[in-house]
Design a protein around this motif. Structure first.
Motif, PDB file in Angstrom:
ATOM      1  N   ALA A 180       0.926  -1.483  -0.550  1.00  0.00           N
ATOM      2  CA  ALA A 180       0.375   0.116   0.017  1.00  0.00           C
ATOM      3  C   ALA A 180       0.569   1.164   0.146  1.00  0.00           C
ATOM      4  O   ALA A 180       0.825   2.337  -0.505  1.00  0.00           O
ATOM      5  CB  ALA A 180      -1.122   0.080   0.846  1.00  0.00           C
ATOM      6  N   SER A 181       2.577   1.356   0.726  1.00  0.00           N
ATOM      7  CA  SER A 181       3.090   2.752   0.596  1.00  0.00           C
ATOM      8  C   SER A 181       3.082   2.462  -1.236  1.00  0.00           C
ATOM      9  O   SER A 181       3.386   3.739  -1.209  1.00  0.00           O
ATOM     10  CB  SER A 181       4.185   1.890   1.499  1.00  0.00           C
ATOM     11  N   ALA A 182       3.498   1.701  -1.410  1.00  0.00           N
ATOM     12  CA  ALA A 182       3.868   2.841  -2.968  1.00  0.00           C
ATOM     13  C   ALA A 182       2.737   3.264  -3.294  1.00  0.00           C
ATOM     14  O   ALA A 182       3.432   4.408  -4.426  1.00  0.00           O
ATOM     15  CB  ALA A 182       4.091   1.111  -3.978  1.00  0.00           C
ATOM     16  N   ASN A 183       1.709   3.482  -2.854  1.00  0.00           N
ATOM     17  CA  ASN A 183       0.835   4.074  -3.785  1.00  0.00           C
ATOM     18  C   ASN A 183      -0.019   5.356  -2.906  1.00  0.00           C
ATOM     19  O   ASN A 183      -0.735   6.217  -2.828  1.00  0.00           O
ATOM     20  CB  ASN A 183      -0.209   3.594  -4.157  1.00  0.00           C
ATOM     21  N   ASP A 184       0.990   5.065  -1.401  1.00  0.00           N
ATOM     22  CA  ASP A 184      -0.019   6.656  -0.274  1.00  0.00           C
ATOM     23  C   ASP A 184       1.359   6.398   0.315  1.00  0.00           C
ATOM     24  O   ASP A 184       1.604   5.849   1.378  1.00  0.00           O
ATOM     25  CB  ASP A 184      -0.959   5.860   0.249  1.00  0.00           C
ATOM     26  N   ASP A 185       1.949   7.680   0.405  1.00  0.00           N
ATOM     27  CA  ASP A 185       3.424   7.602   1.377  1.00  0.00           C
ATOM     28  C   ASP A 185       2.906   8.362   2.903  1.00  0.00           C
ATOM     29  O   ASP A 185       3.692   8.097   3.342  1.00  0.00           O
ATOM     30  CB  ASP A 185       3.821   9.618   0.646  1.00  0.00           C
ATOM     31  N   ASP A 186       2.092   8.064   3.068  1.00  0.00           N
ATOM     32  CA  ASP A 186       1.329   8.070   4.417  1.00  0.00           C
ATOM     33  C   ASP A 186       1.063   6.816   5.610  1.00  0.00           C
ATOM     34  O   ASP A 186       0.779   6.217   6.194  1.00  0.00           O
ATOM     35  CB  ASP A 186       0.515   8.545   4.662  1.00  0.00           C
ATOM     36  N   ILE A 187       2.076   5.732   4.104  1.00  0.00           N
ATOM     37  CA  ILE A 187       1.263   4.614   4.935  1.00  0.00           C
ATOM     38  C   ILE A 187       3.113   4.422   4.875  1.00  0.00           C
ATOM     39  O   ILE A 187       3.739   4.245   4.470  1.00  0.00           O
ATOM     40  CB  ILE A 187       0.521   3.230   4.466  1.00  0.00           C
ATOM     41  N   ASP A 188       3.029   3.430   6.176  1.00  0.00           N
ATOM     42  CA  ASP A 188       4.551   2.678   6.605  1.00  0.00           C
ATOM     43  C   ASP A 188       4.806   1.528   6.550  1.00  0.00           C
ATOM     44  O   ASP A 188       3.581   1.086   8.200  1.00  0.00           O
ATOM     45  CB  ASP A 188       4.839   3.432   8.056  1.00  0.00           C
ATOM     46  N   PRO A 189       5.437   0.314   6.231  1.00  0.00           N
ATOM     47  CA  PRO A 189       4.892  -1.057   6.439  1.00  0.00           C
ATOM     48  C   PRO A 189       5.608  -1.470   7.835  1.00  0.00           C
ATOM     49  O   PRO A 189       5.484  -2.138   7.860  1.00  0.00           O
ATOM     50  CB  PRO A 189       6.207  -1.184   5.116  1.00  0.00           C
ATOM     51  N   GLU A 190       6.087  -0.663   8.592  1.00  0.00           N
ATOM     52  CA  GLU A 190       6.947  -1.123   9.831  1.00  0.00           C
ATOM     53  C   GLU A 190       6.970  -0.206  10.874  1.00  0.00           C
ATOM     54  O   GLU A 190       5.736   0.940  11.074  1.00  0.00           O
ATOM     55  CB  GLU A 190       8.450  -0.431   9.923  1.00  0.00           C
TER      56      GLU A 190
END
Length: 90
Positions: free
Chosen positions: A58-68
């Motif tokens: 999801a972070s590839a399309n939304d800078d507000d999402i962090d996978p960590e």
């Protein structure tokens, strides 16, 4: 005399430290119950936190999402549990 719960590093005072939460990722019920803060079950432990595959995508399309993440959510209780309180068992 009752035994005190083990001390954990969750950023709280000694009096406020919560008990460890045992999660068995090999069990389907635990995998579905304990999710990343965004509700995904596709997380994996890494160093002192978790990394979520779904959040990473999801972070590839939304800078507000962090996978960590430094906590997991218990879907049964709604509690956000510091990763320092998590004990992974198998």
């Amino acid at each position: 005399m009752s035994a005190k719960p083990p001390l954990v590093c969750d950023g709280s005072a000694v009096e406020d430290a919560g008990p460890l939460v045992r999660i068995d990722r090999s069990q389907f019920t635990d995998r579905m119950r304990y999710v990343c803060p965004n509700g995904h079950a596709s997380w994996a432990p890494t160093n002192s936190h978790i990394w979520c595959r779904s959040c990473s995508r999801a972070s590839a399309n939304d800078d507000d999402i962090d996978p960590e993440h430094y906590s997991v959510r218990d879907k049964k209780t709604g509690e956000l549990i510091s990763y320092a309180r998590v004990e992974l068992v198998e």
